[in-house]
Design an enzyme around this catalytic site. Structure first.
Site, PDB file in Angstrom:
ATOM      1  N   GLY A 272       0.805  -1.202   0.000  1.00 53.82           N
ATOM      2  CA  GLY A 272       0.000   0.000   0.000  1.00 53.82           C
ATOM      3  C   GLY A 272       0.841   1.256   0.000  1.00 53.82           C
ATOM      4  N   HIS A 273       0.399   2.260   0.759  1.00 48.30           N
ATOM      5  CA  HIS A 273       1.001   3.590   0.744  1.00 48.30           C
ATOM      6  C   HIS A 273       2.442   3.588   1.232  1.00 48.30           C
ATOM      7  CE1 HIS A 273       0.584   7.922   0.448  1.00 48.30           C
ATOM      8  NE2 HIS A 273       0.971   8.100   1.700  1.00 48.30           N
ATOM      9  N   PHE A 274       2.684   2.893   2.322  1.00 44.49           N
ATOM     10  CA  PHE A 274       4.025   2.853   2.924  1.00 44.49           C
ATOM     11  C   PHE A 274       4.691   1.517   2.630  1.00 44.49           C
ATOM     12  CE2 PHE A 274       2.007   6.125   5.662  1.00 44.49           C
ATOM     13  CZ  PHE A 274       2.921   7.149   5.471  1.00 44.49           C
TER      14      PHE A 274
END
Length: 305
Positions: A272-274
């Site tokens: 995901g984002h991180f």
């Protein structure tokens, strides 16, 4: 008498540097004189998001990661006196890098790191040695529905009502969701991330600071054509890591870079984002390999010609 096996581990140093009267906190590792890499963090994080990547890169690179004003352990000047815009964050970050002797470097940008970093290298293209992109946006197609309250309300008119509509982004459960959404191995992601970020969010003026940046983000979109043109013209050697299930940025936004950087190397991650949280080994190994195969090797060939 037993012989002790010595294990050599990288050391990370923590410091602050005053830039225009603002103390900028940073993490630094590696040997000066080694190839330089700058890691620019995203929202709602700080250089803490790169704590593990810094260690993984320090054997081959001189690595530095600053906290922007208002983030992490850096000062948070009063927003009535300090302009919390991406222009200003980039100016402070650029001055910080110059003061630290980072005149030419590899640049890793994630989320907010893109708007900050792209501004710096557009102003100083000679500073960019090579580029690493991980879930940062430079294309209209890159926005998920999570941006609805910003794009459809706050950016059109900033009022108490439109601010209220996006205030939930600053709460603990939302910050936690940013770290966990789309990540296939949540057990690898430390709760320290969202607990620390939320602790910083509870400081005086912190929510005003973040709301100012939410509103200013609309100006990043206006600069997308400029950044795309920069990438097309400069064609920096580029490594892209695309977390495929980012809560904020679409897969299509990651693929769009390939239109302007057709020679870029793309890695599509089940994350995901991180993505550095649960794909650390894959990201670090490819950074080492890409630098030696594409950047260092190219420089050696150029010097010999």
């Amino acid at each position: 008498m037993h012989n002790e096996n010595k294990i050599s581990l990288p050391t990370v140093s923590y410091g602050t540097l005053s830039v225009d009267g603002v103390n900028i906190a940073f993490r630094e590792a590696g040997v000066p004189g080694s190839p330089k890499i700058v890691l620019l963090h995203g929202w709602p994080a700080s250089s803490h998001q790169y704590r593990n990547l810094i260690l993984a890169l320090a054997s081959s690179f001189h690595v530095i990661s600053p906290d922007y004003p208002g983030f992490g352990n850096s000062d948070m000047p009063d927003p009535a006196k300090f302009s919390y815009t991406f222009d200003r964050l980039s100016e402070v970050t650029e001055k910080f890098l110059k003061a630290k002797g980072f005149d030419r470097f590899g640049l890793f940008v994630q989320d907010y790191g893109g708007p900050v970093g792209f501004r710096i290298v557009v102003r100083r293209p000679e500073a960019l040695e090579w580029l690493i992109i991980q879930n940062t946006n430079a294309y209209e197609v890159g926005f998920t529905e999570a941006w609805g309250g910003l794009r459809n309300a706050l950016w059109k008119r900033r009022t108490a009502e439109t601010e209220k509509g996006v205030a939930g982004l600053l709460e603990l459960e939302t910050i936690k969701a940013v770290y966990l959404h789309g990540h296939k191995r949540p057990e690898l992601i430390s709760p320290d991330n969202w607990n620390m970020d939320f602790r910083f969010m509870e400081r005086s003026n912190a929510r005003r600071v973040q709301m100012d940046l939410f509103y200013d983000y609309r100006k990043n979109v206006e600069l997308y054509p400029q950044w795309q043109n920069f990438l097309r013209k400069q064609q920096p050697k580029t490594l892209i890591f695309s977390g495929q299930d980012d809560i904020f940025f679409t897969r299509e936004g990651g693929e769009a870079y390939l239109k302007d950087l057709p020679k870029a190397e793309m890695h599509r991650l089940r994350s995901g984002h991180f993505a550095v949280e649960d794909c650390l080994e894959q990201i670090a190994a490819n950074i080492h390999r890409f630098y030696h195969e594409q950047v260092s090797e190219s420089q050696s060939k150029g010097a010999s010609q």
